[in-house]
Design a protein around this motif. Sequence first.
Motif, PDB file in Angstrom:
ATOM      1  N   PHE A   1     -11.184   4.231  -1.766  1.00  0.00           N
ATOM      2  CA  PHE A   1     -11.914   3.859  -0.948  1.00  0.00           C
ATOM      3  C   PHE A   1     -11.419   3.904   0.293  1.00  0.00           C
ATOM      4  CE2 PHE A   1     -11.264   0.537  -4.765  1.00  0.00           C
ATOM      5  CZ  PHE A   1     -13.426   0.610  -4.511  1.00  0.00           C
ATOM      6  N   MET A   2     -10.125   4.092   0.401  1.00  0.00           N
ATOM      7  CA  MET A   2      -9.456   5.088   1.867  1.00  0.00           C
ATOM      8  C   MET A   2     -10.077   6.019   2.536  1.00  0.00           C
ATOM      9  SD  MET A   2      -5.029   3.146   1.309  1.00  0.00           S
ATOM     10  CE  MET A   2      -4.839   3.824   2.729  1.00  0.00           C
ATOM     11  N   ASP A   3     -10.356   6.617   1.454  1.00  0.00           N
ATOM     12  CA  ASP A   3     -10.040   8.402   1.561  1.00  0.00           C
ATOM     13  C   ASP A   3     -11.541   8.527   2.062  1.00  0.00           C
ATOM     14  OD1 ASP A   3      -7.757   8.950   0.616  1.00  0.00           O
ATOM     15  OD2 ASP A   3      -8.772  10.438  -0.925  1.00  0.00           O
TER      16      ASP A   3
ATOM     17  N   LEU B   1       0.808   3.614  -3.240  1.00  0.00           N
ATOM     18  CA  LEU B   1       0.348   5.284  -2.905  1.00  0.00           C
ATOM     19  C   LEU B   1       1.272   6.355  -3.263  1.00  0.00           C
ATOM     20  CD1 LEU B   1      -1.703   4.586   0.343  1.00  0.00           C
ATOM     21  CD2 LEU B   1      -2.269   5.284  -1.786  1.00  0.00           C
TER      22      LEU B   1
ATOM     23  N   ALA C   1      -7.009   2.472  -4.080  1.00  0.00           N
ATOM     24  CA  ALA C   1      -7.175   2.050  -3.295  1.00  0.00           C
ATOM     25  C   ALA C   1      -6.903   3.344  -2.228  1.00  0.00           C
ATOM     26  CB  ALA C   1      -5.521   1.402  -2.178  1.00  0.00           C
ATOM     27  N   GLN C   2      -6.285   4.735  -2.722  1.00  0.00           N
ATOM     28  CA  GLN C   2      -6.399   5.760  -2.250  1.00  0.00           C
ATOM     29  C   GLN C   2      -7.771   6.245  -2.036  1.00  0.00           C
ATOM     30  OE1 GLN C   2      -3.317   7.322  -0.675  1.00  0.00           O
ATOM     31  NE2 GLN C   2      -5.350   8.791   0.227  1.00  0.00           N
TER      32      GLN C   2
ATOM     33  N   GLY D   1     -13.560   6.626   4.030  1.00  0.00           N
ATOM     34  CA  GLY D   1     -13.348   4.907   5.509  1.00  0.00           C
ATOM     35  C   GLY D   1     -14.141   4.499   4.713  1.00  0.00           C
ATOM     36  N   LYS D   2     -13.289   3.275   3.638  1.00  0.00           N
ATOM     37  CA  LYS D   2     -13.612   1.952   3.323  1.00  0.00           C
ATOM     38  C   LYS D   2     -12.675   1.192   2.938  1.00  0.00           C
ATOM     39  CE  LYS D   2     -18.056   3.091   0.426  1.00  0.00           C
ATOM     40  NZ  LYS D   2     -18.616   3.242  -0.656  1.00  0.00           N
ATOM     41  N   LEU D   3     -13.139  -0.421   3.126  1.00  0.00           N
ATOM     42  CA  LEU D   3     -11.432  -1.135   3.165  1.00  0.00           C
ATOM     43  C   LEU D   3     -11.688  -0.806   1.317  1.00  0.00           C
ATOM     44  CD1 LEU D   3     -12.365  -3.750   5.471  1.00  0.00           C
ATOM     45  CD2 LEU D   3     -10.880  -2.168   5.632  1.00  0.00           C
ATOM     46  N   VAL D   4     -10.049  -1.324   1.437  1.00  0.00           N
ATOM     47  CA  VAL D   4      -9.512  -1.592  -0.105  1.00  0.00           C
ATOM     48  C   VAL D   4     -10.373  -2.956  -1.071  1.00  0.00           C
ATOM     49  CG1 VAL D   4      -7.262  -1.920  -1.731  1.00  0.00           C
ATOM     50  CG2 VAL D   4      -7.419   0.421   0.081  1.00  0.00           C
TER      51      VAL D   4
ATOM     52  N   PHE E   1       0.296  -1.009  -0.024  1.00  0.00           N
ATOM     53  CA  PHE E   1      -0.090   0.366   0.293  1.00  0.00           C
ATOM     54  C   PHE E   1       1.189   1.093   0.297  1.00  0.00           C
ATOM     55  CE2 PHE E   1      -3.664  -1.761   2.223  1.00  0.00           C
ATOM     56  CZ  PHE E   1      -4.152  -2.690   0.409  1.00  0.00           C
ATOM     57  N   ARG E   2       2.051   1.036   0.861  1.00  0.00           N
ATOM     58  CA  ARG E   2       2.774   2.877   1.014  1.00  0.00           C
ATOM     59  C   ARG E   2       3.451   3.109  -0.904  1.00  0.00           C
ATOM     60  NH1 ARG E   2       2.225   0.573   5.803  1.00  0.00           N
ATOM     61  NH2 ARG E   2       4.694  -0.755   5.996  1.00  0.00           N
TER      62      ARG E   2
END
Length: 192
Positions: A53-55, A40, A50-51, A57-60, A36-37
């Motif tokens: 979904f994360m933005d 991203l 991925a970002q 608040g959801k799971l990737v 992920f790191r």
Amino acid sequence: MVNIVLFGPPGAGKGTQSENIIKKYGLKHISTGDLFRKHLGEGTELGKKAQGFMDNGKLVPDEVVIGMVGETVKEFKSAPGFIFDGFPRTVAQAEALDALLTKYDTSISCMVMLEVPVEELKKRLLERGKTSERADDQNEEKINVRIQEYNNKTVPVAEFYAKQNKICKVNGVGSIDSIFGQIEKTIDKQYA
């Protein structure tokens, strides 16, 4: 090719033991957190997905995670094998990983599962919390949630590998060297 899934609750010693495994066997380490790191940071297409979904608040979703894992396997397909750290976390991910590895004529050799009693885990995490920057290692309530989350999510994945006769339980209590000795015996059986 030997492919190991390294599992264990928070504080079981996965990080320490994965370093020992990599050093001895030359396996390529695949950690979803690291992936992920990387994605991203590099702004890759998968990283952008991925970002998003994360933005929110959801799971990737699994397909994005598997995509990242797949790119790494493809890139390092000449490695002597892989050590999957903290992945797969769900049965769907385990099934997708099996399908992915089949494309490269390989499979998971075994799931090394470090077993450590809950009280020992708490003690280790609180001790680590004194020197780490991780807030979740410094709060017993958060530690309990993390351990419970591991227990809820991992049992089905462990059962998935148990049905394939690929689960190898290792006592995660003792010296680092004695625990690694147990892991070595487990991995060496895969080479036999």
